[in-house]
Motif scaffolding. Structure first.
Motif, PDB file in Angstrom:
ATOM      1  N   GLN A  37      60.178  26.192  30.489  1.00 18.53           N
ATOM      2  CA  GLN A  37      60.062  25.089  29.524  1.00 18.53           C
ATOM      3  C   GLN A  37      58.739  25.107  28.749  1.00 18.53           C
ATOM      4  O   GLN A  37      58.507  24.263  27.899  1.00 18.53           O
ATOM      5  N   SER A  38      57.874  26.076  29.040  1.00 14.84           N
ATOM      6  CA  SER A  38      56.574  26.176  28.342  1.00 14.84           C
ATOM      7  C   SER A  38      56.781  26.931  27.034  1.00 14.84           C
ATOM      8  O   SER A  38      56.462  28.106  26.916  1.00 14.84           O
ATOM      9  N   ARG A  39      57.311  26.232  26.057  1.00 14.23           N
ATOM     10  CA  ARG A  39      57.818  26.940  24.884  1.00 14.23           C
ATOM     11  C   ARG A  39      57.030  26.701  23.595  1.00 14.23           C
ATOM     12  O   ARG A  39      57.416  27.174  22.535  1.00 14.23           O
ATOM     13  N   PHE A  40      55.969  25.953  23.648  1.00 12.49           N
ATOM     14  CA  PHE A  40      55.228  25.653  22.429  1.00 12.49           C
ATOM     15  C   PHE A  40      54.149  26.721  22.195  1.00 12.49           C
ATOM     16  O   PHE A  40      53.265  26.920  23.037  1.00 12.49           O
ATOM     17  N   LYS A  41      54.228  27.394  21.066  1.00 16.63           N
ATOM     18  CA  LYS A  41      53.348  28.535  20.780  1.00 16.63           C
ATOM     19  C   LYS A  41      51.885  28.124  20.605  1.00 16.63           C
ATOM     20  O   LYS A  41      50.986  28.930  20.813  1.00 16.63           O
ATOM     21  N   ASN A  42      51.664  26.867  20.174  1.00 17.90           N
ATOM     22  CA  ASN A  42      50.284  26.425  19.964  1.00 17.90           C
ATOM     23  C   ASN A  42      49.659  25.818  21.224  1.00 17.90           C
ATOM     24  O   ASN A  42      48.631  25.151  21.163  1.00 17.90           O
ATOM     25  N   LEU A  43      50.293  26.032  22.369  1.00 17.08           N
ATOM     26  CA  LEU A  43      49.727  25.601  23.649  1.00 17.08           C
ATOM     27  C   LEU A  43      49.509  26.812  24.551  1.00 17.08           C
ATOM     28  O   LEU A  43      50.315  27.742  24.559  1.00 17.08           O
ATOM     29  N   GLN A  44      48.409  26.772  25.297  1.00 18.09           N
ATOM     30  CA  GLN A  44      48.178  27.816  26.299  1.00 18.09           C
ATOM     31  C   GLN A  44      48.355  27.198  27.679  1.00 18.09           C
ATOM     32  O   GLN A  44      47.827  26.117  27.963  1.00 18.09           O
ATOM     33  N   TYR A  45      49.107  27.861  28.551  1.00 22.03           N
ATOM     34  CA  TYR A  45      49.476  27.303  29.843  1.00 22.03           C
ATOM     35  C   TYR A  45      48.758  28.008  30.992  1.00 22.03           C
ATOM     36  O   TYR A  45      48.582  29.222  30.976  1.00 22.03           O
ATOM     37  N   PHE A  46      48.379  27.204  31.989  1.00 18.41           N
ATOM     38  CA  PHE A  46      47.818  27.715  33.237  1.00 18.41           C
ATOM     39  C   PHE A  46      48.696  27.175  34.367  1.00 18.41           C
ATOM     40  O   PHE A  46      48.862  25.964  34.487  1.00 18.41           O
ATOM     41  N   TYR A  47      49.260  28.065  35.170  1.00 18.46           N
ATOM     42  CA  TYR A  47      50.242  27.658  36.171  1.00 18.46           C
ATOM     43  C   TYR A  47      49.654  27.673  37.586  1.00 18.46           C
ATOM     44  O   TYR A  47      48.809  28.504  37.907  1.00 18.46           O
ATOM     45  N   PHE A  48      50.143  26.733  38.398  1.00 20.00           N
ATOM     46  CA  PHE A  48      49.823  26.782  39.829  1.00 20.00           C
ATOM     47  C   PHE A  48      51.120  26.621  40.609  1.00 20.00           C
ATOM     48  O   PHE A  48      52.031  25.902  40.188  1.00 20.00           O
ATOM     49  N   GLU A  49      51.225  27.326  41.725  1.00 25.91           N
ATOM     50  CA  GLU A  49      52.447  27.247  42.518  1.00 25.91           C
ATOM     51  C   GLU A  49      52.212  26.641  43.888  1.00 25.91           C
ATOM     52  O   GLU A  49      53.168  26.341  44.612  1.00 25.91           O
ATOM     53  N   ASP A  50      50.957  26.470  44.258  1.00 30.72           N
ATOM     54  CA  ASP A  50      50.666  25.851  45.550  1.00 30.72           C
ATOM     55  C   ASP A  50      49.317  25.148  45.490  1.00 30.72           C
ATOM     56  O   ASP A  50      48.567  25.262  44.509  1.00 30.72           O
ATOM     57  N   ALA A  60      50.744  15.936  24.036  1.00 32.55           N
ATOM     58  CA  ALA A  60      49.492  16.702  24.061  1.00 32.55           C
ATOM     59  C   ALA A  60      49.214  17.305  22.694  1.00 32.55           C
ATOM     60  O   ALA A  60      48.073  17.250  22.192  1.00 32.55           O
ATOM     61  N   ILE A  61      50.235  17.865  22.079  1.00 31.51           N
ATOM     62  CA  ILE A  61      50.082  18.445  20.726  1.00 31.51           C
ATOM     63  C   ILE A  61      49.657  17.364  19.741  1.00 31.51           C
ATOM     64  O   ILE A  61      48.796  17.591  18.886  1.00 31.51           O
ATOM     65  N   GLY A  62      50.252  16.168  19.887  1.00 30.90           N
ATOM     66  CA  GLY A  62      49.893  15.048  19.011  1.00 30.90           C
ATOM     67  C   GLY A  62      48.448  14.627  19.154  1.00 30.90           C
ATOM     68  O   GLY A  62      47.865  14.037  18.239  1.00 30.90           O
ATOM     69  N   LYS A  63      47.829  14.919  20.305  1.00 26.09           N
ATOM     70  CA  LYS A  63      46.423  14.597  20.545  1.00 26.09           C
ATOM     71  C   LYS A  63      45.505  15.791  20.251  1.00 26.09           C
ATOM     72  O   LYS A  63      44.322  15.766  20.584  1.00 26.09           O
ATOM     73  N   ASN A  64      46.089  16.848  19.664  1.00 27.78           N
ATOM     74  CA  ASN A  64      45.331  18.058  19.303  1.00 27.78           C
ATOM     75  C   ASN A  64      44.793  18.791  20.527  1.00 27.78           C
ATOM     76  O   ASN A  64      43.775  19.484  20.457  1.00 27.78           O
ATOM     77  N   CYS A  65      45.495  18.629  21.665  1.00 24.10           N
ATOM     78  CA  CYS A  65      45.124  19.335  22.898  1.00 24.10           C
ATOM     79  C   CYS A  65      45.889  20.656  22.944  1.00 24.10           C
ATOM     80  O   CYS A  65      47.086  20.691  22.673  1.00 24.10           O
ATOM     81  N   LYS A  66      45.215  21.728  23.302  1.00 23.45           N
ATOM     82  CA  LYS A  66      45.827  23.066  23.234  1.00 23.45           C
ATOM     83  C   LYS A  66      46.002  23.737  24.596  1.00 23.45           C
ATOM     84  O   LYS A  66      46.526  24.852  24.672  1.00 23.45           O
ATOM     85  N   PHE A  67      45.576  23.077  25.675  1.00 25.37           N
ATOM     86  CA  PHE A  67      45.619  23.719  26.990  1.00 25.37           C
ATOM     87  C   PHE A  67      46.284  22.802  28.023  1.00 25.37           C
ATOM     88  O   PHE A  67      45.994  21.601  28.072  1.00 25.37           O
ATOM     89  N   ILE A  68      47.157  23.390  28.836  1.00 23.39           N
ATOM     90  CA  ILE A  68      47.902  22.619  29.834  1.00 23.39           C
ATOM     91  C   ILE A  68      47.902  23.340  31.177  1.00 23.39           C
ATOM     92  O   ILE A  68      48.150  24.547  31.254  1.00 23.39           O
TER      93      ILE A  68
END
Length: 461
Positions: A61-74, A44-52
């Motif tokens: 495991q969400s350890r990349f500072k240049n990515l912003q994460y949105f989590y779902f549990e259900d 994703a970083i290689g494609k210049n994508c910043k959101f996951i």
């Protein structure tokens, strides 16, 4: 969720495939594997994508500072995100499921609609088709939920009124169907398959029935090809329509003109169909059954466009022999295939194998079924994957009556083509059908049964 809403307002779109990512994408990284999760973050970083968007269990495991994460549990959270980014669909959805024949019926129904000027799409084993034309290949029979929504949105934006979706038991259990509901659910049959995933026949059958139960709405209809399933499905829905009743009410009959040509006649019209395999006719009746159930009228025409690639498909023939390919990979599918030819060939030869990393218990059953209905069995490699291909072949060999064990699929096809051209008869190259790759270990190589057959059929007299 405010950040996601703002991204939506700015024109960002959800993308489930890393190859299609861009700086304007929100990557839906739907995996349960920690190694894959880390791997695809980097892509994703290689494609210049910043959101996951990902599962909450991967927060560590969400350890990349240049990515912003949105989590779902259900699913509730996931469905909320889906409804945020995708408009409600207006097109009618037709789920096609079952052990055998779902690709033939789903693809054929789509092509039958397109042939009769009805805007429609198909999503399944053969890829994504829109109004009769292939748009792209798909990795799974039933794609991920967000990919399904993207494809259905594309279809609706192209004025499609109907969507034929192959719905697998594994896709259902993995949640790939999301909150989608069917207008018509069509069940071909319930045999044995995917026991490596489901662990038991009961679990497999329950998955199919639960699929139809959980994805129906008040006006959904269930159609069945096999009337013996009617009792099981009555527990889900009272209004279960059987193909046998449709045939009787329509006064529909199939007349054999000769070994290759047939006529379907009913009180509403007639159609000419050319096929070597009688079982194909059953699937064509299913396509008509679905067509009439949706449109309340009969198709104006039927042509060979409705035939799915790699299903009893003749690749070569002369006055002495016929060579065809088929996708059969279960004992029931082999029995249906091998007992459905009108002509009584002196020699019935088959090239086949079994896939690796799959249900091992079905291999003896397949070998016995194949041996019963052929007089020469050429056993070779299918997709061995991580298994030792020799051990797979040896198992099939031990349960066969007249086997020849040949390592290397091309070598086996070459031998079989030379043999059938010499002694005459019918040669079936089975197991891979439409597939154009072969998987050995963790790599896929280009391989087409069609091309290999044509290559050697030209060489041998």
């Amino acid at each position: 969720m405010k950040d996601l809403i703002n991204l939506k307002k700015k024109g960002y779109k959800i993308e489930p495939n890393w190859q299609n990512l861009s700086s304007r994408s929100i990557f839906f990284l739907n995996t349960n594997d920690k190694t894959n999760f880390i791997k695809y973050q980097k892509k994703a970083i290689g494609k210049n994508c910043k959101f996951i968007i990902c599962k909450k269990k991967f927060k560590i495991q969400s350890r990349f500072k240049n990515l912003q994460y949105f989590y779902f549990e259900d699913n509730k959270k996931l469905f909320y995100i889906a409804k945020l980014f995708f408009k409600p669909l207006k097109l009618k959805t037709i789920f096609i499921t079952g052990t055998n024949g779902k690709t033939s019926v789903a693809y054929g129904s789509h092509q039958l609609m397109s042939l009769n000027k009805i805007n429609t799409c198909y999503i399944g084993t053969l890829g994504f088709y829109l109004n009769g034309k292939k748009i792209k290949d798909l990795k799974n029979t039933t794609p991920s939920f967000f990919e399904l929504l993207i494809l259905l949105s594309i279809a609706e934006n192209s004025s499609a009124d109907y969507a034929f979706i192959e719905t697998s038991s594994i896709g259902f259990c993995d949640g790939r169907l999301g909150f989608l509901k069917y207008d018509i659910g069509f069940l071909t049959n319930l045999k044995s398959d995917h026991l490596d995933y489901h662990k038991s026949l009961k679990n497999y059958h329950d998955a199919k029935l639960n699929l139809l139960r959980e994805h129906s709405h008040k006006k959904s209809k269930i159609l069945i090809q096999d009337i013996f399933l009617q009792k099981k499905l009555k527990k889900i829905q009272n209004d279960v329509l059987s193909q046998d009743n449709f045939v009787n009410e329509s006064k529909l009959e199939i007349n054999q003109i000769n070994s290759r040509n047939h006529e379907i006649k009913s009180k509403f019209g007639s159609y000419k169909v050319s096929t070597l395999n009688y079982y194909v006719m059953k699937n064509i009746i299913s396509m008509i059954f679905i067509y009439v159930s949706l449109l309340k009228k009969w198709p104006n025409k039927i042509t060979k466009r409705i035939f799915a690639k790699g299903r009893s498909e003749i690749v070569y023939e002369n006055d002495k022999c016929i060579i065809l390919v088929d996708y059969a990979h279960s004992s029931d599918a082999f029995i249906n295939l091998l007992t459905s030819f009108y002509n009584h060939y002196d020699n019935k030869i088959i090239v086949y194998g079994c896939g690796g990393n799959r249900d091992k218990t079905k291999r003896p059953k397949i070998a016995k079924a194949v041996s019963k209905y052929t007089n020469i069995q050429i056993i070779t490699d299918d997709n061995p994957r991580d298994e030792n291909p020799k051990l797979i072949r040896d198992t099939l060999f031990d349960y066969s009556t007249n086997p020849i064990n040949i390592a290397g699929r091309e070598k086996a096809i070459k031998y079989a083509v030379k043999l059938v051209k010499k002694i005459g008869g019918i040669l079936i190259v089975a197991g891979k059908g439409h597939e154009n790759t072969q998987t050995i270990k963790s790599k896929s190589y280009k391989f087409s049964d069609h091309l290999i057959i044509k290559k050697y059929a030209k060489n041998f007299q």
